[in-house]
Each structure stands twice: as structure tokens, then as C-alpha cells.
Design a protein around this motif. Structure first.
Motif, mmCIF file in Angstrom:
data_model
loop_
_atom_site.group_PDB
_atom_site.id
_atom_site.type_symbol
_atom_site.label_atom_id
_atom_site.label_comp_id
_atom_site.label_asym_id
_atom_site.label_seq_id
_atom_site.Cartn_x
_atom_site.Cartn_y
_atom_site.Cartn_z
ATOM 1 N N VAL A 1 0.848 -1.189 0.000
ATOM 2 C CA VAL A 1 0.000 0.000 0.000
ATOM 3 C C VAL A 1 0.884 1.240 0.000
ATOM 4 O O VAL A 1 1.903 1.290 0.690
ATOM 5 C CB VAL A 1 -0.947 -0.014 1.227
ATOM 6 N N HIS A 2 0.522 2.217 -0.790
ATOM 7 C CA HIS A 2 1.214 3.496 -0.996
ATOM 8 C C HIS A 2 2.411 3.386 -1.930
ATOM 9 O O HIS A 2 3.075 4.383 -2.187
ATOM 10 C CB HIS A 2 1.628 4.169 0.310
ATOM 11 N N GLY A 3 2.689 2.193 -2.440
ATOM 12 C CA GLY A 3 3.769 2.054 -3.407
ATOM 13 C C GLY A 3 3.360 2.641 -4.752
ATOM 14 O O GLY A 3 2.193 2.627 -5.124
ATOM 15 N N THR A 4 4.321 3.181 -5.464
ATOM 16 C CA THR A 4 4.080 3.701 -6.807
ATOM 17 C C THR A 4 4.470 2.608 -7.789
ATOM 18 O O THR A 4 5.597 2.120 -7.752
ATOM 19 C CB THR A 4 4.895 4.986 -7.061
ATOM 20 N N VAL A 5 3.509 2.212 -8.623
ATOM 21 C CA VAL A 5 3.707 1.058 -9.488
ATOM 22 C C VAL A 5 3.250 1.349 -10.909
ATOM 23 O O VAL A 5 2.540 2.317 -11.171
ATOM 24 C CB VAL A 5 2.932 -0.173 -8.956
ATOM 25 N N VAL A 6 3.670 0.462 -11.798
ATOM 26 C CA VAL A 6 3.172 0.472 -13.178
ATOM 27 C C VAL A 6 2.262 -0.736 -13.321
ATOM 28 O O VAL A 6 2.644 -1.854 -12.979
ATOM 29 C CB VAL A 6 4.329 0.396 -14.195
ATOM 30 N N ASP A 7 1.045 -0.482 -13.798
ATOM 31 C CA ASP A 7 0.108 -1.555 -14.119
ATOM 32 C C ASP A 7 0.410 -1.938 -15.562
ATOM 33 O O ASP A 7 0.072 -1.208 -16.484
ATOM 34 C CB ASP A 7 -1.328 -1.058 -13.956
ATOM 35 N N THR A 8 1.069 -3.068 -15.747
ATOM 36 C CA THR A 8 1.474 -3.473 -17.091
ATOM 37 C C THR A 8 0.280 -3.851 -17.953
ATOM 38 O O THR A 8 0.368 -3.830 -19.172
ATOM 39 C CB THR A 8 2.475 -4.639 -17.049
ATOM 40 N N GLY A 9 -0.850 -4.174 -17.324
ATOM 41 C CA GLY A 9 -2.061 -4.499 -18.081
ATOM 42 C C GLY A 9 -2.664 -3.276 -18.746
ATOM 43 O O GLY A 9 -3.088 -3.325 -19.901
ATOM 44 N N SER A 10 -2.702 -2.153 -18.019
ATOM 45 C CA SER A 10 -3.300 -0.931 -18.566
ATOM 46 C C SER A 10 -2.256 0.096 -18.996
ATOM 47 O O SER A 10 -2.610 1.129 -19.543
ATOM 48 C CB SER A 10 -4.224 -0.291 -17.529
ATOM 49 N N LYS A 11 -0.988 -0.182 -18.726
ATOM 50 C CA LYS A 11 0.116 0.730 -19.074
ATOM 51 C C LYS A 11 -0.006 2.079 -18.360
ATOM 52 O O LYS A 11 0.342 3.110 -18.901
ATOM 53 C CB LYS A 11 0.186 0.966 -20.586
ATOM 54 N N LYS A 12 -0.520 2.060 -17.096
ATOM 55 C CA LYS A 12 -0.674 3.288 -16.333
ATOM 56 C C LYS A 12 0.160 3.226 -15.060
ATOM 57 O O LYS A 12 0.402 2.140 -14.521
ATOM 58 C CB LYS A 12 -2.142 3.510 -15.947
#
Length: 96
Positions: A30-41
Motif C-alpha cells: 500500500v502506498h507504493g508507486t507502481v506500473v500496471d502493465t495491463g493498462s500501461k498506467k
């Protein structure tokens, strides 16, 4: 207890995992900044419920669900780029 994430331009960035950690497995936090590889966001993890992570865009907005296996930690460049995009949109009056 995990160390607090570094904060750069208001965007928390978690450091790379320890060298001893399994390099092929990322555990979303929680609170981590991530890349959603499924939506590219790029988004921040707001919660982990059931089989999904709830993500919110860096500058705020509507949350979306993502599968944890589709997430990877955002690089510093990706996190800063997302923050700059929000600041630019705000300066153009596109968001408040």
C-alpha cells in the motif's frame, strides 16, 4: 518494519528490493508507486482487497483494479514523469 519510501516531488518511490530477495517476485505494498502493465498506467496502491490491488492515478482521480501479478515497481523516471504530467495539466487548468 519496512523503511519509509523516498519522496521526490510529492511522489513516493520505493527503493529496489534487497539483493537477497527473489528478483522475479514483487510484493505490492500500500502506498507504493507502481506500473500496471495491463493498462500501461502509473498509479499508487491504495489498497489490496481479495485478488486485486486498487490503484489511483498519481495526481488523484478514479481508482481502478489491477491484478497484483500485473504490477511492477515504477522506476524513479516513471514516477517523476507521472508527477510532472499532473503538474503540467494543473498549470493548464485541466484539473484542480
Amino acid at each position: 518494519m519496512a523503511p519509509e519510501p523516498a519522496v521526490t516531488s510529492g511522489v513516493p518511490v520505493h527503493e529496489a528490493p534487497d539483493a537477497d530477495a527473489d528478483p522475479g517476485r514483487y510484493e505490492p505494498r500500500v502506498h507504493g508507486t507502481v506500473v500496471d502493465t495491463g493498462s500501461k498506467k502509473v498509479g499508487r496502491i491504495m489498497g489490496l482487497v481479495g485478488p486485486y490491488a486498487q490503484l489511483r492515478p498519481v495526481g488523484g482521480g478514479l481508482e481502478w483494479d489491477a491484478r497484483p501479478e500485473d504490477l511492477r515497481p515504477a522506476t524513479t523516471t516513471e514516477a517523476l514523469s507521472a508527477g510532472v504530467a499532473v503538474a503540467n495539466a494543473r498549470s493548464r487548468g485541466e484539473c484542480t
